[in-house]
Scaffold this motif. Structure first.
Motif, mmCIF file in Angstrom:
data_model
loop_
_atom_site.group_PDB
_atom_site.id
_atom_site.type_symbol
_atom_site.label_atom_id
_atom_site.label_comp_id
_atom_site.label_asym_id
_atom_site.label_seq_id
_atom_site.Cartn_x
_atom_site.Cartn_y
_atom_site.Cartn_z
ATOM 1 N N GLY A 50 9.011 7.965 8.990
ATOM 2 C CA GLY A 50 9.139 6.501 8.677
ATOM 3 C C GLY A 50 10.538 6.185 7.917
ATOM 4 O O GLY A 50 10.458 5.042 7.383
ATOM 5 N N LYS A 51 11.487 7.152 7.533
ATOM 6 C CA LYS A 51 12.323 6.865 6.478
ATOM 7 C C LYS A 51 13.343 5.847 7.102
ATOM 8 O O LYS A 51 13.862 5.134 6.389
ATOM 9 C CB LYS A 51 13.070 8.207 6.391
ATOM 10 N N GLU A 88 0.749 7.856 14.245
ATOM 11 C CA GLU A 88 0.388 7.468 12.914
ATOM 12 C C GLU A 88 1.206 6.437 12.370
ATOM 13 O O GLU A 88 0.955 5.130 11.935
ATOM 14 C CB GLU A 88 -0.340 8.452 12.066
ATOM 15 N N VAL A 89 2.430 6.827 12.210
ATOM 16 C CA VAL A 89 3.379 6.024 11.447
ATOM 17 C C VAL A 89 3.631 4.517 12.151
ATOM 18 O O VAL A 89 3.620 3.470 11.579
ATOM 19 C CB VAL A 89 4.741 6.745 11.156
ATOM 20 N N SER A 90 3.843 4.688 13.533
ATOM 21 C CA SER A 90 3.881 3.359 14.324
ATOM 22 C C SER A 90 3.028 2.613 14.283
ATOM 23 O O SER A 90 3.038 1.218 13.935
ATOM 24 C CB SER A 90 4.407 3.976 15.730
ATOM 25 N N ARG A 91 1.655 2.997 14.144
ATOM 26 C CA ARG A 91 0.333 2.212 14.148
ATOM 27 C C ARG A 91 0.423 1.643 12.960
ATOM 28 O O ARG A 91 0.254 0.268 12.687
ATOM 29 C CB ARG A 91 -0.778 3.062 14.141
ATOM 30 N N ILE A 92 0.823 2.229 11.786
ATOM 31 C CA ILE A 92 0.878 1.657 10.247
ATOM 32 C C ILE A 92 2.134 0.394 10.224
ATOM 33 O O ILE A 92 1.982 -0.511 9.663
ATOM 34 C CB ILE A 92 1.120 2.790 9.231
ATOM 35 N N VAL A 93 2.955 0.999 10.555
ATOM 36 C CA VAL A 93 4.449 0.198 10.370
ATOM 37 C C VAL A 93 4.633 -0.884 11.183
ATOM 38 O O VAL A 93 5.299 -2.036 10.751
ATOM 39 C CB VAL A 93 5.649 1.279 10.520
ATOM 40 N N ALA A 94 4.334 -0.877 12.482
ATOM 41 C CA ALA A 94 4.768 -1.889 13.545
ATOM 42 C C ALA A 94 4.592 -3.354 13.036
ATOM 43 O O ALA A 94 5.370 -4.172 13.008
ATOM 44 C CB ALA A 94 4.061 -1.596 14.736
ATOM 45 N N PRO A 95 3.182 -3.795 12.496
ATOM 46 C CA PRO A 95 2.829 -5.057 12.159
ATOM 47 C C PRO A 95 3.682 -5.531 10.875
ATOM 48 O O PRO A 95 3.956 -6.774 10.937
ATOM 49 C CB PRO A 95 1.393 -5.130 12.099
ATOM 50 N N ILE A 96 3.820 -4.506 10.165
ATOM 51 C CA ILE A 96 4.635 -4.831 8.921
ATOM 52 C C ILE A 96 5.958 -5.035 9.248
ATOM 53 O O ILE A 96 6.705 -6.236 8.838
ATOM 54 C CB ILE A 96 4.786 -3.721 7.850
ATOM 55 N N LEU A 134 0.914 -1.171 0.074
ATOM 56 C CA LEU A 134 -0.253 -0.165 0.075
ATOM 57 C C LEU A 134 0.763 1.193 0.048
ATOM 58 O O LEU A 134 0.262 2.449 -0.215
ATOM 59 C CB LEU A 134 -0.783 -0.110 1.283
ATOM 60 N N TYR A 135 2.030 1.114 0.267
ATOM 61 C CA TYR A 135 2.977 2.131 0.252
ATOM 62 C C TYR A 135 4.242 2.057 -0.609
ATOM 63 O O TYR A 135 5.291 1.627 -0.185
ATOM 64 C CB TYR A 135 3.416 2.433 1.676
ATOM 65 N N PHE A 191 4.980 6.827 4.280
ATOM 66 C CA PHE A 191 3.676 6.127 4.739
ATOM 67 C C PHE A 191 2.472 7.265 4.909
ATOM 68 O O PHE A 191 1.539 6.863 5.485
ATOM 69 C CB PHE A 191 4.045 5.702 6.092
ATOM 70 N N HIS A 192 2.771 8.154 4.076
ATOM 71 C CA HIS A 192 1.629 9.191 3.946
ATOM 72 C C HIS A 192 1.354 10.006 5.375
ATOM 73 O O HIS A 192 1.101 11.113 5.266
ATOM 74 C CB HIS A 192 0.378 8.768 3.664
ATOM 75 N N ALA A 193 1.354 9.346 6.594
ATOM 76 C CA ALA A 193 1.163 9.845 7.646
ATOM 77 C C ALA A 193 2.263 10.762 8.094
ATOM 78 O O ALA A 193 3.561 10.723 7.759
ATOM 79 C CB ALA A 193 0.888 8.785 8.981
ATOM 80 N N VAL A 194 1.870 11.774 8.980
ATOM 81 C CA VAL A 194 2.806 12.909 9.320
ATOM 82 C C VAL A 194 3.257 12.716 10.661
ATOM 83 O O VAL A 194 4.049 13.650 11.306
ATOM 84 C CB VAL A 194 2.363 14.168 9.063
ATOM 85 N N THR A 195 2.620 11.908 11.679
ATOM 86 C CA THR A 195 3.032 11.814 13.101
ATOM 87 C C THR A 195 3.662 10.490 13.428
ATOM 88 O O THR A 195 3.397 9.594 12.879
ATOM 89 C CB THR A 195 2.042 12.130 14.086
ATOM 90 N N ASP A 196 4.349 10.767 14.714
ATOM 91 C CA ASP A 196 5.015 9.426 15.107
ATOM 92 C C ASP A 196 4.051 8.332 15.362
ATOM 93 O O ASP A 196 4.294 7.112 14.814
ATOM 94 C CB ASP A 196 5.792 9.691 16.313
#
Length: 361
Positions: A115-116, A242-250, A79-80, A235-240
């Motif tokens: 998320g870089k 939001e990024v953590s929520r998206i990225v952690a399981p991946i 998705l990213y 990851f489109h999101a701009v806050t820590d």
């Protein structure tokens, strides 16, 4: 003594050794793992001194878990695309020498918390253990060259340009030096008592992260032609949060199964004739050159980089599909189209950097 030597010659095992990783003819040395190519049977053993930093680095290039486990995270990452393209670029590093493409650099440059660094560590998971595969930008030039020489064909990961001990114009010069040196594929010539020292060589992709982009940082337009730059939040999101929520399981799935994709793709590269890979890259390069011509100031170089990433993505997709991953929505060409469009936009935003052309602007 002669009889003693003759008696033991047939009993003492002989082993080919290596002081670096990467390609040896049609086979590949990844850490201490020998990936034998078609027609190659003589294994090489990596040898480094116990106090040598190369020994620690080599240990990072190992695999745990399963490729299916790694792919379970990657499937969600699709998705990213600006995160996925970094993984494709990591896979592309061993492909450089197989097709005759020049080395280049790849960066994620965006504000803190976007998320870089996570993107780079997911790229690291292709060949080895995230974090252990990377270093900071706080390196001497000699250290940079020796690490590049040891990695040889594997990607080189440097996190956070702020860690460099330089600043201002000196920082710009240091970063540009690293880009040019990485792309040159050769260390600085040095002498030694009685002759010349062996010059270090490599053919790899340099990865970087930073809040400020290297792309367009200095006045040398040539650095722009040697660099793929992702400056949009991946990851489109701009806050820590939001990024953590998206990225952690991946990231968890990819980290827990690191070092499983890379060996499989390298094995496939060794099985496909080099001239077939080269023709695929050249065909893709011609396509991207047509796409970028008139829209990017370094279309000839950038098209070759994007073409390499696309071919690597297609090899990667075959490996994933063959191992049961849902590769249907993984579209390497579509991701590269987004990358090409982003590079066109960056080129326009940065303006003319070549001092000769700038004087006529």
């Amino acid at each position: 003594l002669s009889e003693f030597v003759s008696y033991n010659r047939a009993r003492i095992p002989m082993q080919m050794t290596a002081s670096r990783m990467g390609w040896f003819d049609n086979s590949f040395l990844l850490g201490h793992t020998w990936i034998a190519g078609d027609g190659d049977s003589v294994m090489r053993e990596l040898v480094a001194g116990p106090a040598d930093g190369a020994t620690k680095l080599a240990k990072a290039y190992t695999g745990v878990g399963t490729l299916a486990g790694w792919a379970s995270g990657f499937d969600k990452l699709l998705l990213y695309p600006f995160a996925v393209v970094g993984i494709m670029a990591a896979v592309a590093s061993p492909l450089l020498g197989r097709v005759g493409c020049q080395s280049f650099a790849f960066e994620w440059a965006s504000p803190t918390g976007t998320g870089k660094t996570t993107c780079m560590r997911m790229a690291e998971s292709v060949f080895g253990k995230p974090i252990d595969c990377e270093a900071s930008w706080d390196n001497t030039k000699v250290s940079f060259e020796r690490k590049a020489s040891f990695l040889c064909n594997l990607p080189m990961f440097l996190d956070d340009t702020k860690t460099s001990d330089a600043s201002g114009d000196k920082l710009a010069q240091a970063l540009e030096w690293a880009i040019y040196r990485a792309v040159s594929g050769e260390g600085r010539g040095r002498g030694k008592p009685g002759g010349m020292d062996i010059t270090a060589q490599w053919n790899l992709i340099l990865f970087s992260t930073g809040e400020e982009p290297i792309y367009g940082l200095g006045q040398a337009g040539g650095a722009r032609a040697r660099l793929i730059s992702i400056q949009a939040p991946p990851f489109h999101a701009v806050t820590d949060g939001e990024v953590s929520r998206i990225v952690a399981p991946i990231a968890d799935a990819m980290y827990a199964n690191h070092g499983t994709l890379g060996p499989a793709v390298v094995q496939l590269m060794s099985q496909v004739p080099a001239d077939v890979l080269r023709q695929a890259w050249q065909k893709a390069r011609d396509k991207w050159l047509t796409y970028l011509s008139g829209q990017h100031s370094a279309a000839d170089r950038v098209s070759s980089h994007i073409a390499l990433i696309e071919v690597a993505g297609k090899l990667m997709k075959k490996v994933l599909v063959d191992n049961g991953s849902d590769g249907v929505i993984f579209d390497p060409e579509g991701i590269c189209t987004l990358l090409a469009d982003a590079m066109i936009d960056l080129d326009k935003q940065t303006g003319i950097t070549d001092p000769v052309l700038r004087s006529f602007a």
